[in-house]
Design an enzyme around this catalytic site. Structure first.
Site, short mmCIF file in Angstrom:
data_model
loop_
_atom_site.label_atom_id
_atom_site.label_comp_id
_atom_site.label_asym_id
_atom_site.label_seq_id
_atom_site.Cartn_x
_atom_site.Cartn_y
_atom_site.Cartn_z
N GLU A 98 0.85 -1.19 0.00
CA GLU A 98 0.00 0.00 0.00
C GLU A 98 0.88 1.23 0.00
OE1 GLU A 98 -3.33 0.61 2.54
OE2 GLU A 98 -4.23 -1.31 2.04
N HIS A 150 -4.62 7.00 -0.41
CA HIS A 150 -3.87 5.75 -0.24
C HIS A 150 -4.40 4.72 -1.22
CE1 HIS A 150 -7.28 4.69 2.44
NE2 HIS A 150 -6.92 3.43 2.27
N HIS A 161 -5.43 0.59 -2.33
CA HIS A 161 -5.95 -0.70 -1.89
C HIS A 161 -5.65 -1.72 -2.98
CE1 HIS A 161 -9.33 0.24 1.27
NE2 HIS A 161 -8.15 0.66 1.67
N ASP A 174 -10.17 2.54 7.76
CA ASP A 174 -10.03 3.79 7.00
C ASP A 174 -10.98 4.85 7.56
OD1 ASP A 174 -8.17 2.76 5.16
OD2 ASP A 174 -9.75 2.11 3.78
#
Length: 158
Positions: A39, A101, A103, A114
Site C-alpha cells: 500500500e 492511499h 488498496h 479507514d
C-alpha cells in the site's frame, strides 16, 4: 482507467473535487498491480475555490513510511515538508486538503479502519478529501465534520 486530462467528482450537494492530470498520473504509479505490491499513501494539496476543491499536488511514499500489503502508515516528515513547500510557492493558495492511499482491489472502498482513521485524524472545520486508489478505479469522498460523503465521477461532457 482511461487517459484523461483531469478527473471531476461531484457529491449529492453539487460540490466538486477536481484532480489535475499530473496528480492522477503520479498516483497511478502506486497502484497495487502485483501480489507483492505494498500500500502507498500521501497527502493531497490543493486549492479551495468556494465550496469546490482542486487537487493540484500530492506527497508520495518515502523514508519513514511504514508499508505492507494491506496497511500503510504515513510517518515520513517529507509529507509535511511537501505541504509547506506548496503553500509558500503558491503564496498560500495551495494547502493540505486531504489524504490518499491505495488498496489492492480493482474497485476500492473504505475499510472500517479507514473510516475510523479519517474520523480521528482528518479533523477540520472545512471540507477535506479522501481518495482510495484501486487497480481500476478511484473511490473519492468529501469529509465535512464527521460526515464522509462519497462522490461520483462526472463526465467532462456533462
Amino acid at each position: 482507467m482511461k487517459a484523461v486530462s483531469e478527473l471531476v467528482f461531484k457529491d449529492d450537494d453539487g460540490k466538486i473535487v477536481v484532480i489535475l492530470e499530473h496528480v492522477l498520473n503520479i498516483m497511478l504509479n502506486y497502484r497495487q498491480l502485483t501480489p507483492t505490491s505494498f500500500e502507498a499513501a500521501g497527502v493531497l494539496i490543493g486549492e479551495r475555490r468556494g465550496p469546490h476543491l482542486v487537487i493540484c499536488d500530492l506527497s508520495v511514499p518515502g523514508i519513514g513510511d511504514i508499508r505492507s500489503r494491506y496497511q500503510v502508515d504515513r510517518k515520513g516528515k517529507h509529507h509535511q515538508e511537501k505541504v509547506i513547500e506548496c503553500f509558500y510557492s503558491s503564496n498560500g493558495f495551495q494547502q493540505y486538503v486531504g489524504e490518499w492511499h491505495t488498496h489492492p482491489e480493482d474497485y476500492p472502498s473504505p475499510s472500517f479502519l479507514d473510516k475510523q482513521s479519517w474520523r480521528d485524524n482528518l479533523v477540520a472545520d472545512i471540507p477535506m478529501v479522501t481518495i482510495i486508489l484501486g487497480r481500476k478505479a478511484l473511490w473519492v469522498a468529501r469529509k465535512e465534520n464527521n460526515k464522509i460523503r462519497e462522490m461520483s465521477e462526472v463526465s467532462l461532457s456533462e
